[in-house]
Design a protein around this motif. Structure first.
Motif, PDB file in Angstrom:
ATOM      1  N   ILE A 265       0.864  -1.177   0.000  1.00 23.63           N
ATOM      2  CA  ILE A 265       0.000   0.000   0.000  1.00 23.63           C
ATOM      3  C   ILE A 265       0.900   1.226   0.000  1.00 23.63           C
ATOM      4  CG2 ILE A 265      -1.772   1.286   1.263  1.00 23.63           C
ATOM      5  CD1 ILE A 265      -2.733  -1.383   2.399  1.00 23.63           C
ATOM      6  N   SER A 266       0.788   2.028  -1.056  1.00 22.39           N
ATOM      7  CA  SER A 266       1.686   3.164  -1.255  1.00 22.39           C
ATOM      8  C   SER A 266       0.891   4.461  -1.258  1.00 22.39           C
ATOM      9  CB  SER A 266       2.443   3.005  -2.583  1.00 22.39           C
ATOM     10  OG  SER A 266       3.307   4.089  -2.815  1.00 22.39           O
ATOM     11  N   ASP A 267       1.320   5.421  -0.416  1.00 21.60           N
ATOM     12  CA  ASP A 267       0.626   6.703  -0.375  1.00 21.60           C
ATOM     13  C   ASP A 267       1.608   7.844  -0.578  1.00 21.60           C
ATOM     14  OD1 ASP A 267       1.557   8.008   2.215  1.00 21.60           O
ATOM     15  OD2 ASP A 267       0.750   6.157   3.059  1.00 21.60           O
ATOM     16  N   LYS A 268       1.070   9.023  -0.839  1.00 19.25           N
ATOM     17  CA  LYS A 268       1.861  10.252  -0.977  1.00 19.25           C
ATOM     18  C   LYS A 268       1.441  11.217   0.133  1.00 19.25           C
ATOM     19  CE  LYS A 268       4.077   9.088  -4.743  1.00 19.25           C
ATOM     20  NZ  LYS A 268       3.588   7.681  -4.780  1.00 19.25           N
ATOM     21  N   GLY A 269       1.434  10.683   1.371  1.00 25.89           N
ATOM     22  CA  GLY A 269       0.963  11.446   2.509  1.00 25.89           C
ATOM     23  C   GLY A 269       2.042  12.189   3.269  1.00 25.89           C
ATOM     24  N   GLY A 270       3.232  12.279   2.724  1.00 26.69           N
ATOM     25  CA  GLY A 270       4.276  13.065   3.363  1.00 26.69           C
ATOM     26  C   GLY A 270       5.313  12.272   4.121  1.00 26.69           C
ATOM     27  N   GLY A 271       5.066  11.000   4.371  1.00 22.53           N
ATOM     28  CA  GLY A 271       6.062  10.172   5.034  1.00 22.53           C
ATOM     29  C   GLY A 271       6.104  10.348   6.539  1.00 22.53           C
ATOM     30  N   ILE A 272       7.014   9.626   7.162  1.00 24.68           N
ATOM     31  CA  ILE A 272       7.187   9.631   8.608  1.00 24.68           C
ATOM     32  C   ILE A 272       8.471  10.371   8.947  1.00 24.68           C
ATOM     33  CG2 ILE A 272       7.418   8.217  10.684  1.00 24.68           C
ATOM     34  CD1 ILE A 272       6.104   5.939   9.082  1.00 24.68           C
ATOM     35  N   PRO A 273       8.419  11.428   9.726  1.00 21.84           N
ATOM     36  CA  PRO A 273       9.644  12.134  10.128  1.00 21.84           C
ATOM     37  C   PRO A 273      10.606  11.189  10.839  1.00 21.84           C
ATOM     38  CG  PRO A 273       7.697  13.419  10.706  1.00 21.84           C
ATOM     39  CD  PRO A 273       7.210  12.071  10.274  1.00 21.84           C
ATOM     40  N   ALA A 274      11.899  11.384  10.605  1.00 25.05           N
ATOM     41  CA  ALA A 274      12.908  10.495  11.175  1.00 25.05           C
ATOM     42  C   ALA A 274      12.816  10.433  12.692  1.00 25.05           C
ATOM     43  CB  ALA A 274      14.300  10.947  10.742  1.00 25.05           C
ATOM     44  N   ARG A 275      12.439  11.535  13.318  1.00 24.33           N
ATOM     45  CA  ARG A 275      12.389  11.566  14.777  1.00 24.33           C
ATOM     46  C   ARG A 275      11.304  10.660  15.343  1.00 24.33           C
ATOM     47  NH1 ARG A 275      10.116  16.292  12.964  1.00 24.33           N
ATOM     48  NH2 ARG A 275       7.954  16.726  13.605  1.00 24.33           N
ATOM     49  N   GLN A 276      10.350  10.259  14.490  1.00 22.00           N
ATOM     50  CA  GLN A 276       9.247   9.419  14.946  1.00 22.00           C
ATOM     51  C   GLN A 276       9.382   7.964  14.517  1.00 22.00           C
ATOM     52  OE1 GLN A 276       6.798  10.169  16.948  1.00 22.00           O
ATOM     53  NE2 GLN A 276       7.189  12.352  17.137  1.00 22.00           N
ATOM     54  N   SER A 277      10.367   7.657  13.686  1.00 23.84           N
ATOM     55  CA  SER A 277      10.436   6.333  13.075  1.00 23.84           C
ATOM     56  C   SER A 277      10.613   5.210  14.090  1.00 23.84           C
ATOM     57  CB  SER A 277      11.571   6.285  12.048  1.00 23.84           C
ATOM     58  OG  SER A 277      12.813   6.577  12.672  1.00 23.84           O
ATOM     59  N   ASP A 278      11.256   5.501  15.235  1.00 24.07           N
ATOM     60  CA  ASP A 278      11.484   4.462  16.236  1.00 24.07           C
ATOM     61  C   ASP A 278      10.258   4.209  17.112  1.00 24.07           C
ATOM     62  OD1 ASP A 278      14.069   4.141  15.348  1.00 24.07           O
ATOM     63  OD2 ASP A 278      14.933   5.531  16.800  1.00 24.07           O
ATOM     64  N   ARG A 279       9.253   5.085  17.021  1.00 22.51           N
ATOM     65  CA  ARG A 279       8.123   4.986  17.946  1.00 22.51           C
ATOM     66  C   ARG A 279       6.805   4.601  17.278  1.00 22.51           C
ATOM     67  NH1 ARG A 279       6.176   8.812  20.849  1.00 22.51           N
ATOM     68  NH2 ARG A 279       5.794   7.373  22.573  1.00 22.51           N
ATOM     69  N   ILE A 280       6.823   4.375  15.975  1.00 27.41           N
ATOM     70  CA  ILE A 280       5.557   4.101  15.299  1.00 27.41           C
ATOM     71  C   ILE A 280       4.956   2.760  15.711  1.00 27.41           C
ATOM     72  CG2 ILE A 280       6.071   5.532  13.295  1.00 27.41           C
ATOM     73  CD1 ILE A 280       6.838   2.992  11.797  1.00 27.41           C
ATOM     74  N   TRP A 281       5.793   1.854  16.267  1.00 24.75           N
ATOM     75  CA  TRP A 281       5.281   0.552  16.687  1.00 24.75           C
ATOM     76  C   TRP A 281       4.924   0.541  18.165  1.00 24.75           C
ATOM     77  CZ3 TRP A 281       4.008  -1.780  12.521  1.00 24.75           C
ATOM     78  CH2 TRP A 281       4.792  -1.687  11.372  1.00 24.75           C
ATOM     79  N   SER A 282       5.014   1.684  18.816  1.00 29.11           N
ATOM     80  CA  SER A 282       4.684   1.753  20.238  1.00 29.11           C
ATOM     81  C   SER A 282       3.190   1.977  20.429  1.00 29.11           C
ATOM     82  CB  SER A 282       5.470   2.884  20.907  1.00 29.11           C
ATOM     83  OG  SER A 282       5.032   3.077  22.239  1.00 29.11           O
ATOM     84  N   TYR A 283       2.606   1.309  21.434  1.00 31.00           N
ATOM     85  CA  TYR A 283       1.187   1.510  21.740  1.00 31.00           C
ATOM     86  C   TYR A 283       0.908   2.916  22.233  1.00 31.00           C
ATOM     87  CZ  TYR A 283       0.407  -3.510  21.302  1.00 31.00           C
ATOM     88  OH  TYR A 283       0.304  -4.786  20.819  1.00 31.00           O
ATOM     89  N   SER A 284       1.931   3.640  22.620  1.00 32.29           N
ATOM     90  CA  SER A 284       1.737   4.999  23.129  1.00 32.29           C
ATOM     91  C   SER A 284       2.031   6.059  22.090  1.00 32.29           C
ATOM     92  CB  SER A 284       2.642   5.238  24.346  1.00 32.29           C
ATOM     93  OG  SER A 284       3.996   5.122  23.993  1.00 32.29           O
ATOM     94  N   SER A 285       2.276   5.670  20.833  1.00 30.19           N
ATOM     95  CA  SER A 285       2.640   6.666  19.818  1.00 30.19           C
ATOM     96  C   SER A 285       1.516   7.648  19.554  1.00 30.19           C
ATOM     97  CB  SER A 285       3.022   5.974  18.504  1.00 30.19           C
ATOM     98  OG  SER A 285       1.923   5.269  17.960  1.00 30.19           O
ATOM     99  N   GLY A 286       0.263   7.245  19.801  1.00 32.25           N
ATOM    100  CA  GLY A 286      -0.863   8.131  19.566  1.00 32.25           C
ATOM    101  C   GLY A 286      -0.891   9.328  20.496  1.00 32.25           C
TER     102      GLY A 286
END
Length: 412
Positions: free
Chosen positions: A310-331
């Motif tokens: 699934i490919s989108d053009k939504g701007g991507g994930i900032p590098a500072r957040q890449s380590d936390r996207i799998w955390s249950y608290s990222s929201g």
């Protein structure tokens, strides 16, 4: 030995409620000592009749419910958190109801218990999210502990939830047993059709009706198996819908002006496929939809695996957040992480099937959609990976292995 009160004859001894509670507490302690492991997917596949599924339920569910009760009791100050007390009671009641059942050829009593159980267990994920958020807000547990605890608890819950749904469909005959489906298992699951159903479902949301979504499918030229494979279509649909919602949300947010004007063309039904290899699920013509970049879905397969991108053009994930996207608290973060978290409470309402804390306004929200999606994928024997190009978008890869039913003879 296990302490289990039995009602064998009319002259059986009647236990007081207090004594029965003592027996149940002893039972829970005994069953929890068995060190439950998640029900194997192979076991569910092999339980192809109501009787086999019922037998698996009697062997597995009491052990799992007892283990989860003790897992809650191991949390610091668990009894001071109303949501944990409620989950604890729900699991304890389900354990009791199962253990007091007489096993036999008549499955109707078990069916009643399972229907009641599934209804009462619906709120468990949201209650756990709220409880863990409170524990984190009070600094009772940290983020790493919360992630590990939820992973362990929810993985076990995934397996038993699938098992109870499997039994319910088999016993009720709602699985269409005359065809390729047996319970939750479809031996001819078509991933491209599932993706199209997911697109249709997501585009019913007014927020995403102008987002073009295209599904294309490919089969490796040397493959002898085609796209269809033995899998669980309900859960594949759940996963693809979740990932599509993330992609559509990121697209709309990254192009706000493009999605503001309505388009008659974008609200009409999608055109039929023009070929067997490429199926357009959204025309992308007219009005606001013409200026929004498409969310593209690619389905590919060979003899060993099925993969969905699934490919989108939504701007991507900032590098500072890449380590936390799998955390249950990222929201809980106020920073943008593409379509995968960081939305305001208002934005996240209804966005995710697995984000129970949207809009609740509590101290610490848990964004549970993406980590739960990965947990489901891992249980199903697959992998979920993301590749982000900052400022451009995210490519999400859902890799699923073909499950050879004939090779499941060794399942325990």
């Amino acid at each position: 030995a296990s302490l289990r009160p039995r009602r064998r004859h009319a002259s059986s001894i009647v236990l007081s409620e207090r004594r029965l509670q003592e027996f149940m507490h002893a039972e829970i302690k005994y069953f929890a000592s068995m060190c439950a492991q998640p029900v194997k997917l192979a076991q569910i596949f092999k339980a192809s009749t109501p009787a086999l599924a019922a037998n698996l339920i009697h062997r597995q569910l009491p052990v799992h419910f007892a283990t989860r009760v003790k897992q809650i009791e191991a949390l610091p100050h668990w009894d001071a958190v109303p949501e944990l007390r409620e989950v604890h009671k729900t699991l304890s009641d389900s354990f009791r109801n199962l253990r007091l059942l007489e096993q036999g050829s008549d499955l109707e009593p078990l069916s009643r218990v399972i229907r009641d159980l599934r209804q009462r267990h619906k709120s468990i994920v949201s209650l756990l999210g709220i409880a863990m958020a409170h524990l984190r807000a009070e600094c009772v547990v940290d983020e790493a502990f919360a992630n590990q605890w939820l992973d362990s608890f929810l993985l076990a819950r995934i397996s038993t939830e699938m098992l109870t749904l499997h039994y319910s469909l088999l016993s009720s005959g709602q699985d269409g047993t005359s065809g390729s489906c047996r319970g939750i298992v479809d031996s001819r699951c078509d991933p491209s059709e599932i993706c199209r159903q997911a697109v249709d479902s997501v585009r019913k949301d007014p927020r995403y009706q102008h987002v073009p979504m295209k599904v294309e499918s490919f089969v490796c030229g040397s493959s002898e198996k085609g796209l269809e494979f033995s899998f669980l279509p309900q859960y594949l649909l759940l996963l693809v819908e979740e990932l599509l919602k993330n992609a559509a949300f990121a697209t709309v947010r990254n192009h706000p002006a493009s999605s503001s004007s309505p388009s008659p063309a974008s609200s009409s039904s999608s055109p039929p496929p023009t070929s067997a290899g490429a199926m357009a699920a959204g025309s992308g013509r007219g009005g606001g939809a013409a200026t929004l970049p498409a969310v593209q879905v690619f389905v590919g397969a060979d003899d060993r695996q099925v993969m969905i991108e699934i490919s989108d053009k939504g701007g991507g994930i900032p590098a500072r957040q890449s380590d936390r996207i799998w955390s249950y608290s990222s929201g809980s973060s106020s920073h943008s992480v593409g379509g995968l978290g960081g939305h305001s409470a208002e934005e996240r309402i209804g966005l995710s099937w697995a984000d129970p804390l949207s809009g609740l306004g509590i101290k610490q929200r848990l964004g549970m959609g993406l980590p739960l999606t990965r947990l489901y994928t891992q249980y199903l024997g697959g992998q979920l990976e993301l590749m982000s190009i900052p400022g451009v978008g995210v490519d999400t890869f859902l890799q699923l292995r073909r499950i050879d039913v004939a090779s499941l003879e060794d399942a325990e």
